[in-house]
Every structure is written in structure tokens, then in C-alpha cells.
Design a protein around this motif. Structure first.
Motif, PDB file in Angstrom:
ATOM      1  N   CYS A 513       0.841  -1.191   0.000  1.00 43.32           N
ATOM      2  CA  CYS A 513       0.000   0.000   0.000  1.00 43.32           C
ATOM      3  C   CYS A 513       0.882   1.250   0.000  1.00 43.32           C
ATOM      4  CB  CYS A 513      -0.895   0.002   1.228  1.00 43.32           C
ATOM      5  SG  CYS A 513      -1.835   1.516   1.411  1.00 43.32           S
ATOM      6  N   GLN A 515      -0.055   4.157   0.676  1.00 45.11           N
ATOM      7  CA  GLN A 515      -0.531   5.057   1.721  1.00 45.11           C
ATOM      8  C   GLN A 515       0.044   4.674   3.084  1.00 45.11           C
ATOM      9  OE1 GLN A 515      -2.821   7.119   0.026  1.00 45.11           O
ATOM     10  NE2 GLN A 515      -2.264   8.519   1.684  1.00 45.11           N
ATOM     11  N   CYS A 516      -0.193   3.412   3.483  1.00 43.79           N
ATOM     12  CA  CYS A 516       0.191   3.039   4.848  1.00 43.79           C
ATOM     13  C   CYS A 516       1.355   2.055   4.904  1.00 43.79           C
ATOM     14  CB  CYS A 516      -1.008   2.451   5.599  1.00 43.79           C
ATOM     15  SG  CYS A 516      -1.462   0.809   5.045  1.00 43.79           S
ATOM     16  N   CYS A 553      -6.385  -1.656  -0.122  1.00 41.63           N
ATOM     17  CA  CYS A 553      -5.602  -2.029   1.066  1.00 41.63           C
ATOM     18  C   CYS A 553      -6.534  -2.468   2.195  1.00 41.63           C
ATOM     19  CB  CYS A 553      -4.753  -0.848   1.516  1.00 41.63           C
ATOM     20  SG  CYS A 553      -3.984  -1.101   3.119  1.00 41.63           S
ATOM     21  N   THR A 555      -5.854  -2.563   5.303  1.00 44.71           N
ATOM     22  CA  THR A 555      -5.636  -1.800   6.525  1.00 44.71           C
ATOM     23  C   THR A 555      -6.279  -0.413   6.449  1.00 44.71           C
ATOM     24  OG1 THR A 555      -3.549  -2.965   6.668  1.00 44.71           O
ATOM     25  CG2 THR A 555      -3.861  -1.145   8.199  1.00 44.71           C
ATOM     26  N   CYS A 556      -5.990   0.328   5.350  1.00 43.74           N
ATOM     27  CA  CYS A 556      -6.465   1.714   5.320  1.00 43.74           C
ATOM     28  C   CYS A 556      -7.466   1.971   4.205  1.00 43.74           C
ATOM     29  CB  CYS A 556      -5.287   2.674   5.214  1.00 43.74           C
ATOM     30  SG  CYS A 556      -4.546   2.713   3.561  1.00 43.74           S
TER      31      CYS A 556
HETATM   32 ZN    ZN Z   1      -3.005   0.958   3.370  1.00 38.19          ZN
END
Ligand code: ZN
Ligand code: ADP
Ligand code: ZN
Length: 814
Positions: A513, A515-516, A553, A555-556
């Protein structure tokens, strides 16, 4: 007169240790013999058993009799293999009945299953509506149709607890009956027609009948199916002719033919002096008794020719020959050459055959009709009598290690089988295993060498590209560096072929990801998913789980996923972009899902319809492509970082093997080896293709850390769906190991008990994984400890909810 045992020792096809004694009822006298399958009562069921021979153990007179004999004429394995099976069961600590059923071709044992149906009492209870909802539902379904538990769950569309059925049975609401499902693979027969009188005359017969007679006179006996090609209604005519006693019909067994094109016979070439010496020495053991040879010879030095000569020698002495080849992919080539030399005397056994084909091949061997057998690892069980030589080609190959129910190493078992049969073993390789070279040094194996290539080609020249200097590069240049690109261009310019090797399939093996920073992982395993662009999915290489390539993703929830880690699919794309004119093909597990697909790529390569072949370690092995003059190794380091003491050995071997693909023809070969660690000794040794320089360093490291061949290891693999129970089982077993170790027997003091620890891959296909490693200078004391462990905690082996598998001499310790 054949002996007629009154009571026999039977190994049952069940996960139970030990063997059982059964009585031979008078009605079956003369039919029961060692190596045959029988149907025996076992508890409340009937199961398949294997007759091991007469049983002289003192037993009660209440012995249960054998129900039936499954094999009529030919035992499914020769009695001489029984000591071999016993050895395996003992060494690998595995139930002997399961050893045998794993050895036999799949799908041949009849199996019993339980069918549930309502009792009179159950029906009444249903009518009176006195039952709880769950019971009511079950009874209602079973009243509609008696069925198996699995079918009941399927029909109901939900998991019905098996314990509920048992409870209802105890309450007398339902009953359980055992039914026998007959074997799924059977001998196939075909109807053949022949003239009863060869001077028969067709005058007075109808035109189609006359044509049939003419054909039979000219060609002798013919399958009725073949006559249908001449006269479409042949079946009816043949029946008529049979009534008139002009023609007779015989049911003949047919062998489903696993082979493709016919092979033209060859004549053996004159052996070189070196080959002659090797053949002479190994052939001697065929007649004079057991000996293990390690045949070290560079690729193209004529090993296969040597194998064929030794096999021929065995046949001349009325012995048989078994040839093991690491993978199906390679069998096609060896099979072709052996069939050109030995014709119909060759049988093949591997997983690429259908169940029916495999069964036919197996029975041909069992009947003694094909004294030469070629096959993958499981062919070490081929029912040959008196093997005079067992050849293990590419003996270093890790695919000889089987990790099914029974964990075994076919190379090691080949040595044992030859020893029991008093024959020779030839382990051949260009890059022998550390274990085997050590065995030569220890005086257990004898070394044979082929030092020169037959066609005198020079070994390829290897140049190393340091990938650290190309770290900043973007796009395709990160993995096809300018020096490699230049070599590819030059090779294509000369009209020659290129092989690019990358030991990782898929498009991107590390989606992260943006982003995270979390990696995209499999839902059931503790590993990252691989992007497969053409299929448009992320896929798990452990369990097959997949999800759409547009996934966000976990997670986020970000949709921006970076694709790191290159696989063969991305490499193929990049090559096609860089060299738009070139014809590019890819060879890996994803493109080779059928045997035919592989043969097609090999054929196209040979006919030079492919300019660049991209592939995983599949391309590293054995194939002989004379026009490939450049081999590019995209990233030599991939396997070095494996958490396995054999990582260096596996890296050296695959690199040396791939490099050996270059320059097999008349044009000299070149190898471009790209790596982040040019100074690692395994890579340096692969670069100069010098096995001994690798071995000498590796063996020091093994000795210092007491790894095999200086110690013997056994791993307990514990896995289960329940995280806590799995951990508990591992801890229980670990404690028990320590208890046994401290029980006072000095033999146990030298065993190191490492663990229990969580496995490096903590979860696969939804199962949590733990391991315990037992290490000792010799195997005997570990085996003794495990047998104690097994008897003190019998419910753990193999166990129900939590499985414990014993892996003797483990290979893949992830
Ligand atoms: Zn993420
Ligand atoms: P390896 O199995 O060691 O790679 P092969 O047995 O495939 O080597 O031999 C390489 C090539 O040389 C093959 O094409 C084979 O037919 C040929 N060959 C082997 N031995 C001889 C020989 N004595 N005379 C002529 N050609 C040979
Ligand atoms: Zn998975």
C-alpha cells in the motif's frame, strides 16, 4: 505346490501402526498370497489390507477371517518389496499400511462409507413431532433419502455436526450401514476378433462381412473397434459371424497408451573411453552386488548414454532397471531416448498420466512386461522384481523430497531399495548434493567422473553484473541492465536464442500500500499475495486463494497499491517492450499447467520459433537446446535469503544448472549473472562452475554449525485451525520430548530438542503452524525418542484437530 498359509499378516490401509493377523478361510485357500490386496473386517468396517505373508505369531483362535481377495492373478506388488516397505515404515515412523497405499497408484482401493437411514423408532418420532428442531431436520432429510454424512450436509446446505448423527444413532433414531465403493480404476478390456479357420472363404457372405473376413485374413486378430473403421456396423456383423463360428471373439486387456508420437529406434553410439570406464565399473555392481556410485559429469558429458548402457547390462542379466528423473518436465526427453533404445520394454510412471494410464503402466510392470521403468519420485515404488540398477538422474534435485502424507526422499530410498535387491545405484548430477559428495569422502559411495563434454563444447563464459550499481535505475532497466540488454541484442542479431531465468513467477510478488505501507496478504496464509496481471488477480502461491486485482488495502482502504518485486510475468512484458521484434515465450507453473503445453514450448524452442524464453527453475533442468547461446540470470540472490541451511547449496545448484543451458550446440555460450552479492561464495563458485570450490567452503560451515551431513535432523510439524490448541499441542509434545530426554537413557542426552517454535510461515491455508526440530549425531536415537513420543501420546499422531507430521531428514523448513 504353492504354500497355503492358514493365517496371514496383513497391513491395513489405515493410519494405524503395526500389522494384523487374519485367518484364511477355506474358500479363499490358494488365492491369498503376499503382495495381494484383500478385504478385511476392521472394527465395524471392511477395509483394504495388503498381505505381507504367512503369520506365525501366536494368536487367539478367535481370529477374524479375510472377507475377500481383491487381486485375482497378479499381486499388485512383488513379495520381494515387503522388506523395503517395512524399512520405510520404520525409518520414517509411518504406518506400514499407509506406506503401501501411498506407494500404489491412486484410486485402486475399494473404500467403505457409512450411509445413515431412519429406524422405525425414528420415523415414529418424526410423525409424532417430538424432536428438537435439529434432530427433526436430520430425520426429515434422511426419510426422503438415506445418505452419507457429506451428502446430508450438502443437501441441507449447512454443516451438520457428525456428533449429532452419532447421538441420534445411540438414541436409536437412525442407523448406520457400511457400503463398499468399488475401485474407480480398473483394467480395461477390449473385444478382439479373429478367424476361427484362416482358410475361411467369404463367398456367399454379404459385402460388409466379406470385407471383415478379408481384413482378418490379411492382418490377423484385430480389435472390433478397429474393424468399425472399415465397416461402421462391424460389431453386429462380427456377432453374426461368431454365431456361425467363422469368427471368434476374445476379451483382451488393453493398455491405454500414455505415449504420443512413435519413436524411431536408435543404435547405441560407440562410447568414449571415459564413458566405457564408467559403464564397466557400474555394470560390475549389477552382477556382483550392492554399490552406490556418484556419477559427477558436466552437462553434455554423456551421462544419459551411460545410464542406457548400464540398464542394457542389467537386462542382459535378467535384472530390471529403474530410472528416476526429478520432474515430469524432464521425463519426456529421457523417455524419448530410452524408448528409442528399449522400445516397448519401457514403462513410465508419473503424475502427468491419468489415473487409468498409471494403473495400466503399474500392472504391466507388476506382470513383468516392462523391465525398464522411468518415472518421477514415486516411481521408486515401481513393482519391479530384481532391480539390477536404480538410476537417479539430477540426484541433487529437491523435488525428490516428497511431502505428502508420508514424507520421504526418493533418492535416499533408491539407495535402500537397491541394497535390499542387491543391485547398483547410480546417482548422477553435474552439481551433486553436498550430502552425496560427503558420502564419497566418507567412503560410503564410490565416485565416477565424466569430465569432458561429448561434443567438446567449451563451458560457457560467465560475466557478473553487480546489481548494486544499478539500484537507481527505473522500469525495465532495474532488472534488464544495460550490459544484459546489449548481450541480448547481439545474440538475437546472430539469429541465436536467449534464456532469461528468474526464480519467481507472477507479475509483482510484493504488492504494498502506497498510503500506509502494509503489504497485501493472503487471507489464509502468512505470506504476501502475488499479482498475476494476465489473469487480473492477486494470488497466494501457498494455498491458491485469489482476489480481484483492483483490491484495496485491507488496513487503510487506499486504492493506491505499489507493485514491488518482479516475477516472470513482468519480465516477459519488459522483454517484449524492449525487443518488440523478438518472439517471447514464458515457462513457469502458470503457463505449464498441462503436459502438452510444456511439450509445445520445448518443440517451438527446438524449431526456433521462440527467440527469448523467460522462465523459473523449470528452465534450469536438463533440456538440451543447442541454439541457446545466451543465458541471463536476472537476480541470482533470490534463494540465498531463505531461512534454510541449504539456501547456499540450492542457490549454487540452480545457478550452475541454468548456466549449463548456454552453449549446448556448436556456438559458444555466454552467461550474464546479475546479483546484489557478487562476493558470496556460492555465487562466486557458480560463476566459475566449480562445484568443489563451493563444497569446500560449504562443508566447513555445515560442520561448524553441526548441520547435515554432520548431524541427522527430524522435524515435527504441528498444524491446526485453532491457534490456541495448535500451540498447546506443540508445547505438550515439546515437554514430552524433554521428559524422554531426561529419562536416564544416555542415548537421548545427545539429542538436541529445538523448539517448539512458531514456523517461519506462521499460517498456511488457514492452519497455524508450529515446529520442533530434533538434531542428533545419528538417526537411531531420534527414531527411538519419536517412537516413545508416539506411544506416550498416540492421539497426536497424526491427530484429529491438530495434526502432527514427522518429517525425517527435512528439506523445506519454512
Ligand atoms: Zn493501506
Ligand atoms: P548428459 O546426460 O550428461 O547431459 P547426454 O547423454 O545427453 O549427456 O549426451 C550429450 C549428447 O552427446 C547427446 O546428444 C548424446 O546423444 C551425445 N552422445 C553421448 N554419448 C555419445 C557417444 N559416445 N558418441 C556420440 N554421441 C554421444
Ligand atoms: Zn494462502
Amino acid at each position: 505346490m504353492p504354500t497355503r498359509p492358514k493365517q496371514v499378516e496383513v497391513a491395513v490401509a489405515m493410519p494405524v501402526f503395526g500389522t494384523y493377523t487374519y485367518q484364511v478361510p477355506p474358500a479363499l485357500e490358494g488365492l491369498v498370497e503376499a503382495g495381494k490386496r484383500v478385504l478385511v473386517p476392521f472394527g465395524s468396517r471392511r477395509i483394504t489390507g495388503y498381505v505381507l505373508g504367512e503369520d506365525s505369531r501366536d494368536t487367539a483362535d478367535t481370529l477374524r477371517p479375510i472377507d475377500d481377495v481383491i487381486d485375482d492373478d497378479t499381486p499388485v506388488f512383488p513379495a520381494e518389496m515387503i522388506p523395503f516397505f517395512r524399512w520405510i515404515a520404520d525409518y520414517y515412523i509411518h504406518p506400514i499400511g499407509e506406506v503401501i497405499s501411498d506407494a500404489l497408484p491412486g484410486g485402486i482401493n475399494p473404500s467403505e462409507y457409512a450411509v445413515f437411514s431412519p429406524t422405525a423408532r425414528g420415523r415414529r418420532a418424526l410423525e409424532e413431532n417430538t424432536l428438537a428442531a435439529a434432530e427433526h431436520k436430520v430425520l426429515a432429510r434422511l426419510t426422503e433419502k438415506a445418505c452419507r454424512w457429506a451428502a446430508l450436509c450438502k443437501n441441507a446446505g449447512e454443516d451438520i455436526p457428525r456428533s449429532l448423527l452419532e447421538k441420534m444413532r445411540r438414541q436409536g433414531l437412525i442407523e448406520k450401514q457400511h457400503k463398499l465403493q468399488r475401485q474407480t480404476v480398473r483394467t480395461k478390456t477390449e473385444r478382439w476378433a479373429a478367424l476361427t479357420d484362416t482358410s475361411a472363404d467369404e463367398s456367399g457372405l454379404s459385402e460388409p462381412k466379406a470385407r471383415i473376413i478379408k481384413h482378418l485374413r490379411a492382418h490377423g486378430q484385430t480389435p472390433v473397434a478397429a474393424l468399425k473403421k472399415i465397416v461402421p456396423t462391424a460389431a453386429a456383423h462380427v456377432r453374426d459371424l461368431a454365431k456361425k463360428e467363422i469368427v471368434c471373439i476374445v476379451e483382451q486387456e488393453v493398455y491405454r497408451d500414455p505415449f504420443g508420437d512413435p519413436v524411431t529406434p536408435d543404435t547405441p553410439p560407440r562410447l568414449t573411453g571415459e564413458q566405457q570406464r564408467v559403464v564397466r565399473e557400474a555394470a560390475e555392481a549389477v552382477t556382483s552386488g550392492f554399490c552406490t556410485y556418484l556419477l559427477a559429469g558436466v552437462t553434455g558429458s554423456g551421462k544419459t548414454e551411460v545410464y542406457m548402457h548400464i540398464a542394457a547390462h542389467a537386462l542382459e542379466h535378467n535384472r530390471t532397471a529403474l530410472v528416476l528423473v526429478p520432474e515430469i518436465a524432464l521425463i519426456s526427453e529421457i523417455e524419448r531416448r530410452f524408448r528409442a533404445r528399449f522400445g516397448a520394454r519401457v514403462a513410465v510412471l508419473h503424475s502427468g498420466l491419468s489415473a487409468g494410464e498409471r494403473f495400466d503402466q503399474w500392472m504391466r510392470i507388476a506382470r513383468g512386461e516392462s523391465p525398464v521403468v522411468i518415472g518421477a519420485r514415486s516411481a521408486v515404488f515401481a513393482p519391479l522384481t530384481q532391480p539390477g540398477v536404480i538410476i537417479v538422474d539430477e540426484e541433487h534435485d529437491t523435488s525428490y523430497k516428497q511431502e505428502g502424507r508420508l514424507h520421504y526422499n526418493a533418492r535416499d530410498m533408491a539407495v535402500v531399495r537397491a541394497k535390499l535387491a542387491d543391485g547398483a545405484v547410480v546417482l548422477g548430477s553435474a552439481t551433486p548434493s553436498v550430502q552425496s559428495v560427503y558420502n564419497v569422502a566418507a567412503g560410503k559411495f564410490r565416485e565416477l567422473n565424466l569430465t569432458r563434454r561429448i561434443h567438446r563444447q567449451a563451458m560457457p563464459e560467465v560475466s557478473v553484473v553487480d546489481l548494486r550499481q544499478h539500484r537507481g535505475a527505473k522500469g525495465a532497466r532495474r532488472f534488464i541492465t544495460p550490459p544484459l540488454k546489449e548481450e541480448i541484442r547481439a545474440t538475437l542479431g546472430r539469429g541465436e536464442q536467449v534464456l532469461l531465468f528468474l526464480n519467481r513467477r507472477g507479475f509483482a510478488s510484493y504488492p504494498v500500500c502506497a498510503q500506509c505501507g502494509e503489504a497485501l496478504k493472503c487471507r489464509h496464509c502468512d505470506i504476501t499475495l502475488t499479482l498475476h496481471k494476465k489473469a487480473n488477480i492477486y494470488k497466494c502461491h501457498m494455498c491458491g486463494y485469489f482476489r480481484a486485482a483492483v483490491s484495496k488495502c485491507d488496513t487503510c482502504g487506499s486504492a493506491s497499491i505499489k507493485q514491488l518485486g518482479t516475477g516472470t510475468e513482468k519480465l516477459e512484458d519488459a522483454v517484449a517492450t524492449l525487443f518488440p521484434e523478438a518472439r517471447v515465450a514464458r515457462m513457469d507453473k502458470d503457463t505449464i499447467n498441462r503436459r502438452g503445453a510444456l511439450l509445445k514450448i520445448l518443440k517451438n524452442l527446438r524449431e526456433q520459433k521462440i527467440d527469448i524464453l523467460v522462465g523459473t527453475q523449470m528452465v534450469a533442468k536438463g533440456h538440451d537446446f543447442p541454439n541457446i547461446t545466451l543465458v541471463g540470470i536476472i537476480c541470482a540472490d533470490l534463494s540465498l535469503s531463505f531461512p534454510d541451511f541449504r539456501a547456499g547449496e540450492m542457490t549454487f545448484q540452480v545457478l550452475a544448472q541454468v548456466a549449463g543451458r548456454a552453449g549446448r550446440g556448436t556456438a559458444p555460450g555466454k552467461v550474464v549473472l546479475q546479483t546484489y552479492s557478487p562476493n558470496h561464495f556460492a555465487i562466486k563458485a557458480a560463476r566459475i562452475q566449480d562445484f568443489m570450490s563451493f563444497y569446500n567452503q560449504e562443508i566447513k560451515f555445515r560442520k561448524a554449525l553441526q548441520y547435515p551431513p554432520f548431524a541427522r535432523m527430524t522435524q515435527l510439524k504441528i498444524s491446526g485451525r485453532d491457534k490456541t490448541k495448535t500451540r498447546q499441542q506443540a508445547e505438550d509434545l515439546g515437554r514430552l520430548c524433554l521428559q524422554i530426554q531426561n529419562s536416564g537413557d544416555p542415548n537421548f542426552k545427545q539429542i538436541q530438542v529445538l523448539g517448539p517454535i512458531e514456523s517461519p510461515v506462521t499460517r498456511i491455508a488457514g492452519r497455524y503452524r508450529w515446529q520442533i526440530l530434533l538434531k542428533a549425531p545419528e538417526a537411531g536415537s531420534v527414531r527411538k525418542m519419536l517412537n516413545l513420543l508416539r506411544t506416550q501420546n498416540p492421539s497426536a499422531f497424526p491427530g484429529r484437530e491438530v495434526h502432527t507430521v514427522i518429517d525425517v531428514d527435512p528439506f523445506f523448513m519454512m
